[in-house]
Design an enzyme around this catalytic site. Structure first.
Site, mmCIF file in Angstrom:
data_model
loop_
_atom_site.group_PDB
_atom_site.id
_atom_site.type_symbol
_atom_site.label_atom_id
_atom_site.label_comp_id
_atom_site.label_asym_id
_atom_site.label_seq_id
_atom_site.Cartn_x
_atom_site.Cartn_y
_atom_site.Cartn_z
ATOM 1 C CD GLU A 39 81.426 25.174 17.040
ATOM 2 O OE1 GLU A 39 81.836 25.135 18.405
ATOM 3 O OE2 GLU A 39 80.686 24.148 16.988
ATOM 4 C CG HIS B 273 69.854 21.648 14.605
ATOM 5 N ND1 HIS B 273 69.064 21.610 15.633
ATOM 6 C CD2 HIS B 273 70.773 20.920 14.650
ATOM 7 C CE1 HIS B 273 69.987 20.808 16.728
ATOM 8 N NE2 HIS B 273 70.994 20.520 15.881
#
Ligand SMILES: Cc1ncc(C[n+]2csc(CCOP(=O)(O)OP(=O)(O)O)c2C)c(N)n1
Ligand SMILES: [Mg+2]
Length: 762
Positions: A492, A562
């Site tokens: 990322e 999540h």
């Protein structure tokens, strides 16, 4: 090449044999020039140290011991042609590229005219747009991934030169307030047609440019360094890494930092690289190494790695005393390799300069520095009123009327019916597609965003393609090709860092972070780079990247990793626009504004809303935009204001409708849509009308986004309130996997109903 003031007459006539001698491509004049930059660099350090002791400057970071490798790189590369991501010890490099001593002293005193930052950054934080020296920060190594993106940007433009052109705008843009002296110009601007960030990005590139990036030996321990090595090797990009190994990271010696003690050995397995290991105190050997590295990159073979062994004679910084951890014997050994004295001896030995020549050169340098110091000490400091200047683009104001357009009526279907309502996922996909058609500078990358990395499967129609774990980018690689839509490695920081480098070059990366829960590896890039670059370089550089992020819970099974929110962490960052739509139409309009504007944008997409029935809409056409910072009244009312956004909007609407049905309470429901900037006017107008307010958000209650809104209402609208400002939000814990727990943790319509009712009855 860099210019110099060295008097060519300084070179000794010398004897015939030596006169024509060429030192790895360096002439005698170039060697004198090299020495001049090295000596000047050392003397600027000495001057700054003195100024710091006299409290005339506020910080000092020396480049002592690193002068030879820096000058070598500066002479082998081309300012304003190649690109530079230096680090704080690169004073000699900067001088060789054309930075003036005055520029450096101006940064030391924090002058308004400091060309790097206008008094915003410490000295030795180089930023010189005209030389392609890109603004640097203080976190060690955070420039490395941007150098990768910079090289990718150069290559992209070389392959698609038409993308570098500035499209003709159909009307003049609506300028941001500080560019037009605050006067709003409603209705001006050009939403439809050409106006966007490109009007303000003058792209330059060279077909054989290289990007230089440097770092210390200790910094090679940072993860971003390894992400960058992988990325440049994958892309065979023309980046020269220069590790300036002085054997220490503050007090930590290299053998504690680098397994086996040699960074060259550790990186030797990376493919496509040209490797050099050199005595970085020797300017001739260093130049030769750099010249070979540059040639390899310019010819397109791939990246290069120059490992330069240097010394650090002045401790880490003025705040460090290396005698606490380095014995004299070690320091003396280093001193014997001092590049400045070494080069001086070399010039004498080779008969390039005699002692008189050396003295004359040094005198010239001293005089030049004295003039520069005197001038810097007279320089004016920046005005306190300027503190917020260049947080955002001074050219494009995404809150302006230029970004307000009406949805286009789509074509009716064959049987004459209205066009079908589409999901948020559909409209984001269509918006990306239309923007990519319109603007060839848009690149999309991230984890799994491509249809299929193995192109031949797509070509042979063996597979349909993926296009993101939520399929938001489905079909885009198929339509626009793998150089515009591609998968990144699972890293990322690299996604955001590379995007930042690309945007610095004028591209518009629209990158995806697969789940908000995994944005944290990119945090340094977002917080210390992306959001700060324009401000810290005093508008010298900008990087208007769009980061799309799937966020939020209500997933029944998403669990801790999540389902989380956390938007307030990002609205806490000046320089970043934060958007959080609750329905398909807003997502389309706000995404287009995000792409066309000139600021970095965090575009938060609620996973639960991607395919919800709530808020579906027909595609509003290729020019539909919503300005940032304009809330929407989802449900008008007179008794109570509810301020919310994202997936709480449909839940709050349900609660409001029930409250009206059962209790006759008329709730005014405000969807903020955009969190930074947010629509204070809409909030104030509503609270003045209803005198009661509930702030609702999905993130955990304490320190959440609504805390700031509630505080501001309490502060500025206190005398309008008939009840305390209330908040409904998630419990102060994590989102759990078991749906019973998830329901208990996240704010539900019932929680909202209860709070609204209590507030209405207060
Ligand atoms: C991410 C980060 N961690 C820590 C620091 C504090 N710091 C500044 S310089 C430095 C040492 C760097 O050593 P090295 O990379 O070898 O470069 P050198 O200073 O020796 O040239 C440290 C720990 C920082 N600036 N950034
Ligand atoms: Mg070091």
């Amino acid at each position: 090449m860099a210019t110099t003031k060295t008097d060519p007459k300084l070179a000794l006539a010398g004897n015939g044999a030596k006169k024509s001698k060429n030192y790895e491509g360096l002439t005698r004049e170039r060697l004198i020039e090299a020495y001049r930059f090295m000596y000047m660099s050392r003397r600027i350090d000495d001057r700054e140290i003195l100024l710091k002791r006299q409290q005339k400057i506020y910080f000092q970071m020396s480049g002592a011991g690193h002068e030879a490798i820096g000058v070598a790189a500066g002479l082998a590369l081309k300012p304003g042609y190649d690109w530079f991501y230096p680090y704080y010890r690169d004073r000699a490099l900067c001088l060789a590229l054309g930075v003036k001593p005055l520029d450096m002293f101006l940064q030391g005193v924090g002058a308004a005219d400091d060309p790097s930052s206008g008094g915003r950054q410490m000295p030795s934080h180089w930023s010189y747009p005209r030389l392609n020296i890109v603004t640097q920060s203080s976190p060690t190594g955070s420039q490395i991934l941007q150098a990768v993106g910079c090289a990718e940007g150069g290559r992209y433009f070389a392959r698609r030169p038409q993308a570098a052109e500035i499209p003709a705008a159909s009307k003049s843009p609506l300028l941001a307030p500080d560019a037009r002296n605050g006067a709003p110009v409603a209705g001006d601007g050009a939403a439809v047609g050409g106006f966007d960030y490109r009007q303000f990005k003058n792209v330059t590139f060279q077909n054989d440019e290289v990007t230089y990036v440097s770092l210390g030996d200790g910094t090679s321990s940072e993860g971003e360094f390894w992400e960058a090595l992988n990325a440049v090797a994958l892309g065979k990009l023309p980046v020269i890494f220069c590790v300036q190994d002085n054997g220490y990271a503050i007090s930590v010696p290299v053998e504690v930092q680098t397994a086996g003690g040699s960074i060259s050995r550790l990186v030797s397995g990376f493919p496509h690289f040209h490797f050099e290991e050199v005595d970085g105190t020797d300017p001739v050997a260093s130049y030769a190494a750099f010249a070979r590295a540059a040639q390899y990159c310019r010819e397109g073979h791939g990246p290069a790695f120059v490992h330069a062994h240097v010394i650090r004679p002045y401790s880490h910084s003025l705040s460090d005393d290396e005698r606490l951890y380095r014995p004299d014997v070690e320091r003396e050994r280093d001193a014997a390799r001092d590049p400045v004295t070494r080069t001086q001896m070399f010039l004498l030995r080779e008969g390039i300069l005699d002692e008189k020549g050396i003295t004359q050169l040094e005198k010239q340098v001293e005089e030049e520095l004295q003039v520069a110091v005197d001038q810097a000490l007279e320089a004016l400091p920046p005005a306190p009123e300027s503190i917020k200047k260049y947080l955002y683009s001074p050219d494009v104001d995404p809150t302006s009327a230029a970004f307000s357009t009406q949805p286009a009526e789509g074509p009716a279907t064959a049987d004459g019916k209205k066009p079908a309502a589409k999901t948020m996922a559909d409209l984001i996909n269509s918006t990306l597609r239309d923007e990519m058609k319109r603007d060839e500078r848009i690149l999309i990358f991230g984890e799994d965003v491509a249809d299929c990395s193995r192109e031949e499967y797509l070509k042979r129609k063996l597979v349909k393609g993926k296009g993101g774990v939520f399929k938001l980018t489905f079909g885009l690689q198929n339509e626009f090709g793998p150089d515009r839509v591609f998968n990144s490695p699972l890293a990322e920081a690299a996604i955001v860092g590379r995007a930042t480098g690309m945007a610095t070059r004028g591209l518009k990366p629209v990158v995806e972070i697969q789940f908000f829960d995994y944005i944290w590896p990119a945090m340094m890039q977002i917080r210390d780079e992306l959001t700060v670059i324009r401000w810290r370089s005093n508008n010298g550089f900008s990087c208007p990247v769009v980061i799309r992020v799937a966020i939020g819970g209500y997933l029944t099974g998403g669990a801790i990793y999540h389902s989380q929110c956390g938007e307030s962490i990002f609205t806490h960052m000046p320089g970043l626009r934060v958007v959080f739509p609750s329905n398909a139409l807003d997502a389309a309009g706000l995404l287009r504004t995000a792409i066309r504007c000139d600021d970095p944008v965090l575009f938060l997409e609620h996973k639960r809303l991607y395919r919800e029935t709530y808020g579906r809409a027909p595609y509003p056409g290729p020019d539909y935009m919503i300005p940032f910072g304009k809330a929407k009244i989802v449900h008008p009312g007179t008794d109570l204001t509810v301020i919310t956004y994202g997936a709480v909007v449909p839940r709050a609407l349900q609660a409001a409708q029930k409250l009206e049905r059962e209790n006759g309470v008329k709730v005014e429901l405000i969807d903020l849509r955009c969190l930074n900037p947010f629509d204070w006017e809409a909030i104030a107008a509503s609270v003045e009308k209803t005198n009661r307010v509930l702030v609702a958000y999905e993130d955990s209650l304490s320190w959440g986004y609504g805390a700031e809104i509630a505080a501001r209402i309490a502060d500025q609208l206190f005398d309008k309130l008939d009840a305390p400002v209330r908040r409904v939000a998630a419990a102060d814990t994590f989102v759990a996997y078991q749906p019973i727990l998830e329901d208990a943790i996240l704010p539900q319509a019932n929680d909202l109903f209860r709070a609204m009712k209590e507030l209405a009855e207060y």
